[in-house]
Design a protein around this motif. Structure first.
Motif, mmCIF file in Angstrom:
data_model
loop_
_atom_site.group_PDB
_atom_site.id
_atom_site.type_symbol
_atom_site.label_atom_id
_atom_site.label_comp_id
_atom_site.label_asym_id
_atom_site.label_seq_id
_atom_site.Cartn_x
_atom_site.Cartn_y
_atom_site.Cartn_z
ATOM 1 N N UNK A 54 0.879 -1.159 -0.058
ATOM 2 C CA UNK A 54 0.037 -0.036 0.028
ATOM 3 C C UNK A 54 0.800 1.343 0.229
ATOM 4 N N UNK A 55 0.300 2.451 0.231
ATOM 5 C CA UNK A 55 0.987 3.536 0.082
ATOM 6 C C UNK A 55 2.084 3.827 1.391
ATOM 7 N N UNK A 56 2.478 2.992 2.207
ATOM 8 C CA UNK A 56 3.302 2.920 3.016
ATOM 9 C C UNK A 56 4.574 2.657 2.632
ATOM 10 N N UNK A 57 4.549 2.064 1.172
ATOM 11 C CA UNK A 57 5.980 1.832 0.481
ATOM 12 C C UNK A 57 6.326 3.249 0.291
ATOM 13 N N UNK A 58 5.520 3.964 -0.224
ATOM 14 C CA UNK A 58 5.980 5.372 -0.658
ATOM 15 C C UNK A 58 6.704 6.199 0.582
ATOM 16 N N UNK A 59 6.151 5.902 1.801
ATOM 17 C CA UNK A 59 6.557 6.656 2.892
ATOM 18 C C UNK A 59 7.990 5.991 3.554
ATOM 19 N N UNK A 60 7.944 4.716 3.098
ATOM 20 C CA UNK A 60 9.334 4.001 3.456
ATOM 21 C C UNK A 60 10.451 4.433 2.540
ATOM 22 N N UNK A 61 9.991 4.505 1.243
ATOM 23 C CA UNK A 61 11.075 5.006 0.143
ATOM 24 C C UNK A 61 11.405 6.372 0.614
ATOM 25 N N UNK A 62 10.466 7.189 0.793
ATOM 26 C CA UNK A 62 10.847 8.723 0.829
ATOM 27 C C UNK A 62 11.773 8.911 2.412
ATOM 28 N N UNK A 63 11.456 8.036 3.248
ATOM 29 C CA UNK A 63 12.186 8.314 4.663
ATOM 30 C C UNK A 63 13.620 7.718 4.394
ATOM 31 N N UNK A 64 13.742 6.641 3.840
ATOM 32 C CA UNK A 64 15.169 5.933 3.367
ATOM 33 C C UNK A 64 16.323 6.919 2.914
ATOM 34 N N UNK A 65 17.637 6.702 3.119
ATOM 35 C CA UNK A 65 18.590 7.435 2.705
ATOM 36 C C UNK A 65 18.700 7.042 1.244
ATOM 37 N N UNK A 66 18.599 5.693 1.081
ATOM 38 C CA UNK A 66 18.667 5.384 -0.443
ATOM 39 C C UNK A 66 17.612 4.296 -0.553
ATOM 40 N N UNK A 67 16.495 4.472 -1.530
ATOM 41 C CA UNK A 67 15.486 3.580 -1.771
ATOM 42 C C UNK A 67 15.634 2.856 -3.242
ATOM 43 N N UNK A 68 15.363 1.605 -3.171
ATOM 44 C CA UNK A 68 15.215 0.636 -4.641
ATOM 45 C C UNK A 68 13.883 -0.203 -4.476
ATOM 46 N N UNK A 69 13.438 -0.502 -5.737
ATOM 47 C CA UNK A 69 12.385 -1.411 -5.919
ATOM 48 C C UNK A 69 12.841 -2.541 -6.778
ATOM 49 N N UNK A 70 12.105 -3.511 -6.710
ATOM 50 C CA UNK A 70 12.176 -4.609 -7.475
ATOM 51 C C UNK A 70 11.176 -4.394 -8.731
#
Length: 164
Positions: A54-70
């Motif tokens: 869900x949209x919590x993935x967006x929050x997680x990526x926005x908070x991370x120093x570096x974000x990646x997705x598969x």
């Protein structure tokens, strides 16, 4: 760097103390999400998001120093989760107003718009290095700079340099 598998937000928050590599498959907002994100904000981190989220993935990526997705990521964006996580302010701060609107009104998002917006990077997450001796200071500086004028950010950086 500590490796965490994010299957339970509350348990992961208890384990998060320093630089972390976080694997997040199929994340969904729950009562522990806010606590985990607050802790993640203060440590150098690499986050890899995969699966149906869900949209919590967006929050997680926005908070991370570096974000990646598969390539198999699918993020469904619903108003309730967006508002619960404060994404209408944190997402524009992370990627800019126009890309944030495209993400928030994009319905179900796959890897392409997340990478194109800059929220997630391309490349090998294992090669990302956020556990260097000065990484924690840089993370702190980036967080302050996002909420400061250029002059305030420079002054804060000078203070941080004196601490190291």
């Amino acid at each position: 760097m500590r490796e965490l598998s994010l299957s339970d937000w509350s348990s992961a928050a208890k384990e998060l103390r320093s630089a972390a590599f976080v694997s997040a498959a199929g994340v969904r907002h729950d009562g522990g999400t806010d606590r985990f994100l607050r802790k993640l904000e203060s440590v150098p981190s690499v986050v890899v998001v995969s699966g149906e989220c869900d949209a919590s993935a967006l929050a997680l990526l926005a908070t991370a120093t570096l974000g990646f997705v598969t390539d198999d990521v699918a993020v469904s964006v619903d108003a309730d989760t967006v508002l619960a996580l404060g994404l209408t302010s944190s997402l524009p701060a992370a990627v800019g107003a126009v890309p944030a609107r495209a993400l928030l009104f994009g319905g179900t998002l796959d890897a392409a718009p997340l990478r194109d917006s800059g929220l997630a990077r391309r490349g090998d997450p294992a090669a990302a290095r956020v556990d260097s001796p000065g990484a924690a200071l840089v993370v702190r500086s980036l967080r302050v700079a996002a909420r400061s004028t250029a002059e305030q950010a420079r002054e804060y950086d000078a203070e941080l340099r004196q601490l190291s």
